[in-house]
Design a protein around this motif. Structure first.
Motif, PDB file in Angstrom:
ATOM      1  N   PHE A  51       0.836  -1.206   0.000  1.00 48.20           N
ATOM      2  CA  PHE A  51       0.000   0.000   0.000  1.00 48.20           C
ATOM      3  C   PHE A  51       0.871   1.257   0.000  1.00 48.20           C
ATOM      4  N   GLY A  52       1.922   1.229   0.821  1.00 43.44           N
ATOM      5  CA  GLY A  52       2.801   2.390   0.902  1.00 43.44           C
ATOM      6  C   GLY A  52       3.529   2.651  -0.399  1.00 43.44           C
ATOM      7  N   GLY A  53       3.965   1.583  -1.071  1.00 48.12           N
ATOM      8  CA  GLY A  53       4.616   1.769  -2.355  1.00 48.12           C
ATOM      9  C   GLY A  53       3.686   2.420  -3.369  1.00 48.12           C
ATOM     10  N   VAL A  54       2.416   1.959  -3.387  1.00 47.50           N
ATOM     11  CA  VAL A  54       1.431   2.570  -4.281  1.00 47.50           C
ATOM     12  C   VAL A  54       1.208   4.032  -3.904  1.00 47.50           C
ATOM     13  N   ALA A  55       1.103   4.304  -2.589  1.00 47.07           N
ATOM     14  CA  ALA A  55       0.863   5.671  -2.127  1.00 47.07           C
ATOM     15  C   ALA A  55       2.005   6.611  -2.511  1.00 47.07           C
ATOM     16  N   LEU A  56       3.246   6.148  -2.348  1.00 51.49           N
ATOM     17  CA  LEU A  56       4.385   6.994  -2.703  1.00 51.49           C
ATOM     18  C   LEU A  56       4.433   7.251  -4.210  1.00 51.49           C
ATOM     19  N   ALA A  57       4.115   6.216  -4.992  1.00 47.49           N
ATOM     20  CA  ALA A  57       4.096   6.403  -6.451  1.00 47.49           C
ATOM     21  C   ALA A  57       3.026   7.404  -6.862  1.00 47.49           C
ATOM     22  N   VAL A  58       1.829   7.269  -6.267  1.00 51.29           N
ATOM     23  CA  VAL A  58       0.745   8.212  -6.558  1.00 51.29           C
ATOM     24  C   VAL A  58       1.140   9.624  -6.136  1.00 51.29           C
ATOM     25  N   MET A  59       1.761   9.744  -4.971  1.00 53.00           N
ATOM     26  CA  MET A  59       2.189  11.047  -4.479  1.00 53.00           C
ATOM     27  C   MET A  59       3.172  11.709  -5.439  1.00 53.00           C
ATOM     28  N   LEU A  60       4.151  10.962  -5.908  1.00 52.72           N
ATOM     29  CA  LEU A  60       5.158  11.521  -6.803  1.00 52.72           C
ATOM     30  C   LEU A  60       4.540  11.961  -8.132  1.00 52.72           C
ATOM     31  N   TRP A  64     -17.205   1.543   5.542  1.00 48.78           N
ATOM     32  CA  TRP A  64     -16.380   0.825   4.579  1.00 48.78           C
ATOM     33  C   TRP A  64     -17.222   0.174   3.483  1.00 48.78           C
ATOM     34  N   LEU A  65     -16.612   0.063   2.320  1.00 54.96           N
ATOM     35  CA  LEU A  65     -17.141  -0.744   1.226  1.00 54.96           C
ATOM     36  C   LEU A  65     -16.280  -1.990   1.129  1.00 54.96           C
ATOM     37  N   SER A  66     -16.880  -3.154   1.308  1.00 54.38           N
ATOM     38  CA  SER A  66     -16.123  -4.404   1.267  1.00 54.38           C
ATOM     39  C   SER A  66     -16.028  -4.896  -0.173  1.00 54.38           C
ATOM     40  N   LEU A  67     -14.793  -5.153  -0.619  1.00 56.61           N
ATOM     41  CA  LEU A  67     -14.548  -5.655  -1.968  1.00 56.61           C
ATOM     42  C   LEU A  67     -14.205  -7.143  -1.965  1.00 56.61           C
ATOM     43  N   GLY A  68     -14.333  -7.778  -0.820  1.00 63.39           N
ATOM     44  CA  GLY A  68     -13.982  -9.191  -0.709  1.00 63.39           C
ATOM     45  C   GLY A  68     -12.522  -9.380  -0.346  1.00 63.39           C
ATOM     46  N   PHE A  69     -11.618  -9.003  -1.241  1.00 61.66           N
ATOM     47  CA  PHE A  69     -10.180  -9.135  -0.990  1.00 61.66           C
ATOM     48  C   PHE A  69      -9.637  -7.954  -0.200  1.00 61.66           C
ATOM     49  N   ALA A  70     -10.393  -6.877  -0.107  1.00 64.05           N
ATOM     50  CA  ALA A  70      -9.966  -5.674   0.612  1.00 64.05           C
ATOM     51  C   ALA A  70     -11.192  -4.831   0.895  1.00 64.05           C
ATOM     52  N   SER A  71     -11.007  -3.768   1.661  1.00 65.72           N
ATOM     53  CA  SER A  71     -12.088  -2.824   1.958  1.00 65.72           C
ATOM     54  C   SER A  71     -11.604  -1.402   1.681  1.00 65.72           C
ATOM     55  N   VAL A  72     -12.549  -0.531   1.377  1.00 67.34           N
ATOM     56  CA  VAL A  72     -12.242   0.859   1.056  1.00 67.34           C
ATOM     57  C   VAL A  72     -13.060   1.758   1.966  1.00 67.34           C
ATOM     58  N   GLN A  73     -12.407   2.783   2.518  1.00 71.66           N
ATOM     59  CA  GLN A  73     -13.102   3.784   3.322  1.00 71.66           C
ATOM     60  C   GLN A  73     -13.217   5.064   2.493  1.00 71.66           C
ATOM     61  N   PRO A  74     -14.381   5.313   1.868  1.00 72.38           N
ATOM     62  CA  PRO A  74     -14.507   6.447   0.946  1.00 72.38           C
ATOM     63  C   PRO A  74     -14.225   7.804   1.573  1.00 72.38           C
ATOM     64  N   SER A  75     -14.503   7.961   2.876  1.00 70.58           N
ATOM     65  CA  SER A  75     -14.309   9.269   3.499  1.00 70.58           C
ATOM     66  C   SER A  75     -12.841   9.698   3.480  1.00 70.58           C
ATOM     67  N   GLU A  76     -11.908   8.740   3.451  1.00 70.49           N
ATOM     68  CA  GLU A  76     -10.495   9.097   3.386  1.00 70.49           C
ATOM     69  C   GLU A  76     -10.171   9.808   2.071  1.00 70.49           C
ATOM     70  N   PHE A  77     -10.808   9.369   0.981  1.00 64.20           N
ATOM     71  CA  PHE A  77     -10.561   9.971  -0.327  1.00 64.20           C
ATOM     72  C   PHE A  77     -11.424  11.214  -0.544  1.00 64.20           C
ATOM     73  N   LEU A  78     -12.497  11.314   0.236  1.00 60.41           N
ATOM     74  CA  LEU A  78     -13.374  12.474   0.112  1.00 60.41           C
ATOM     75  C   LEU A  78     -12.687  13.754   0.568  1.00 60.41           C
ATOM     76  N   SER A 121      -6.708   2.310   2.531  1.00 60.41           N
ATOM     77  CA  SER A 121      -7.393   3.570   2.232  1.00 60.41           C
ATOM     78  C   SER A 121      -6.668   4.746   2.844  1.00 60.41           C
ATOM     79  N   SER A 122      -6.240   4.592   4.097  1.00 58.55           N
ATOM     80  CA  SER A 122      -5.593   5.684   4.803  1.00 58.55           C
ATOM     81  C   SER A 122      -4.283   6.093   4.150  1.00 58.55           C
ATOM     82  N   VAL A 123      -3.422   5.120   3.854  1.00 57.81           N
ATOM     83  CA  VAL A 123      -2.092   5.466   3.346  1.00 57.81           C
ATOM     84  C   VAL A 123      -2.161   5.968   1.903  1.00 57.81           C
ATOM     85  N   ILE A 124      -3.044   5.398   1.081  1.00 53.54           N
ATOM     86  CA  ILE A 124      -3.154   5.865  -0.306  1.00 53.54           C
ATOM     87  C   ILE A 124      -3.795   7.250  -0.347  1.00 53.54           C
ATOM     88  N   ALA A 125      -4.817   7.472   0.483  1.00 56.85           N
ATOM     89  CA  ALA A 125      -5.414   8.813   0.559  1.00 56.85           C
ATOM     90  C   ALA A 125      -4.405   9.828   1.068  1.00 56.85           C
TER      91      ALA A 125
END
Length: 388
Positions: A69-78, A120-134, A355-359
């Motif tokens: 997750f952190g690797g994805v977050a850092l890539a998105v940040m850059l 949270w929205l459950s995707l089965g393999f993971a969950s997403v917290q939309p408020s973090e991206f809001l 959700s937290s680290v990517i947001a």
């Protein structure tokens, strides 16, 4: 000569994007973000192993996921940090639209995972917290409205932003997620102040928020329970707050030693909401102050770089993002030491959670993009030309 006198960072037309980005980005803030992520992995190694064992998972299951997750977050940040303010504004509006629709869908398809709040929205393999991206999308949208109201003949953007804030806060409070609702309100008030709103209006808004809190206390068992627990003179040692408070006291100045802490075996949320308690117990006051210093450096440097920003959107959005980022960290640590009621809020870039680290990566990417040095982007350039 103007650039030499007034200090604007020169950007050569036709330069490759990476060298241009490296010359203009705030390298100190970038370094602090990377340091926070590294500390988060270190604390994850200490805090998440007991949880993995309780769930019959590999010992470093959660640490491995956090690294991904952190690797994805850092890539998105850059990537986002290389965008122009105009592109950032468009991205923010799209992000807000997507996250807002997801929040609207929570009462129908959301889940609470037994925590008493449907977040949270459950995707089965993971969950997403939309408020973090809001949050970053909301800040970008409201900054756009407020900035447009400053143009000659512009729309009543501050009024539009008020209606958007009221709807978003209401939706978050219905989950219930009063922590995120309070953070959104705080970010909006800061941007409203920077945009030139009268103090009377800001005071009135704070008064309305206080009335809303009283209404929530009287009508929401979830909210009242947390407030009563915070106001209670006695702390139940079997609660998460009790375990966290004892761990912080046991840590002392230098901590009990790496791997020697016991709170991670008792706290269900030791790797998320209460990870600062693990840091305090095993690494002591020194580690906690280092973490606080990193957050403080990011916020202060961002605000200093925004002081002379001429673009109203960049200035308003940047201040909102910096303050929201810093206050979220402050709330998380304040809850752990019982200075604030329990909020269920993560420590950005340190706590476990996709959700937290990517947001957080999106938030810091936008902030780095808005605080990059740009020619003719500061007031000193304009004043210099006017005086010649």
């Amino acid at each position: 000569m103007t650039e030499m006198v007034f200090g604007a960072t020169p950007v050569r037309v036709g330069d490759p994007i990476l060298p241009r980005w490296w010359r203009t980005v705030d390298k100190w803030s970038l370094g602090c973000v990377v340091a926070l992520f590294a500390l988060g992995l270190l604390l994850g190694l200490a805090a998440s192993v007991p949880l993995a064992e309780r769930n019959n998972l590999p010992s470093f299951y959660y640490v491995t996921r956090q690294a991904v997750f952190g690797g994805v977050a850092l890539a998105v940040m850059l990537v986002i940090s290389m965008l122009s303010p105009q592109m950032v504004r468009r991205l923010g509006v799209l992000l807000f639209a997507g996250a807002f629709l997801a929040v609207l869908a929570l009462p129908v398809i959301g889940t609470d995972f037994g925590k008493g709040a449907t977040r949270w929205l459950s995707l089965g393999f993971a969950s997403v917290q939309p408020s973090e991206f809001l949050k970053p999308g909301f800040i970008a949208l409201c900054a756009w409205f407020m900035a447009s109201s400053q143009a000659v003949g512009g729309p009543p953007g501050r009024l539009y932003s008020f209606f958007v804030a009221a709807v978003v806060i209401g939706l978050l409070a219905m989950q219930p997620d009063f922590g995120q609702a309070s953070l959104v309100l705080f970010a909006w008030l800061v941007m409203f102040f920077v945009a030139g709103a009268p103090v009377v209006l800001i005071s009135g808004t704070i008064g309305l928020a206080g009335l809303g809190g009283m209404f929530a206390y009287a009508n929401s068992e979830h909210f009242a329970r947390r407030i009563n627990g915070f106001l209670s003179a006695e702390v139940d040692p079997r609660t998460q707050i009790g375990y966290a408070t004892n761990a912080i006291q046991e840590g002392g100045f230098f901590g009990v030693g790496v791997g020697e802490g016991t709170v991670k075996w008792s706290l269900p949320d030791a790797h998320t909401d209460f990870i600062i308690a693990v840091a305090a117990e095993e690494f002591g006051f020194v580690m906690v102050m280092a973490i606080i210093a990193l957050y403080g450096a990011i916020v202060v440097r961002s605000l200093l770089r925004l002081v002379g920003e001429r673009d109203p959107f960049a200035r308003i959005a940047g201040v909102g993002l910096a303050c929201a980022f810093g206050v979220q960290a402050l709330i998380n640590m304040g809850v752990a030491v019982r200075l604030l009621p329990a909020k269920g809020m993560t420590l950005p870039f340190v706590s476990y959670g996709g959700s937290s680290v990517i947001a957080s990566g999106i938030t810091l990417g936008v902030l780095l993009a808005l605080t990059r040095s740009r020619p003719q982007s500061v007031l000193s350039d304009v004043l210099g030309r006017a005086g010649r």
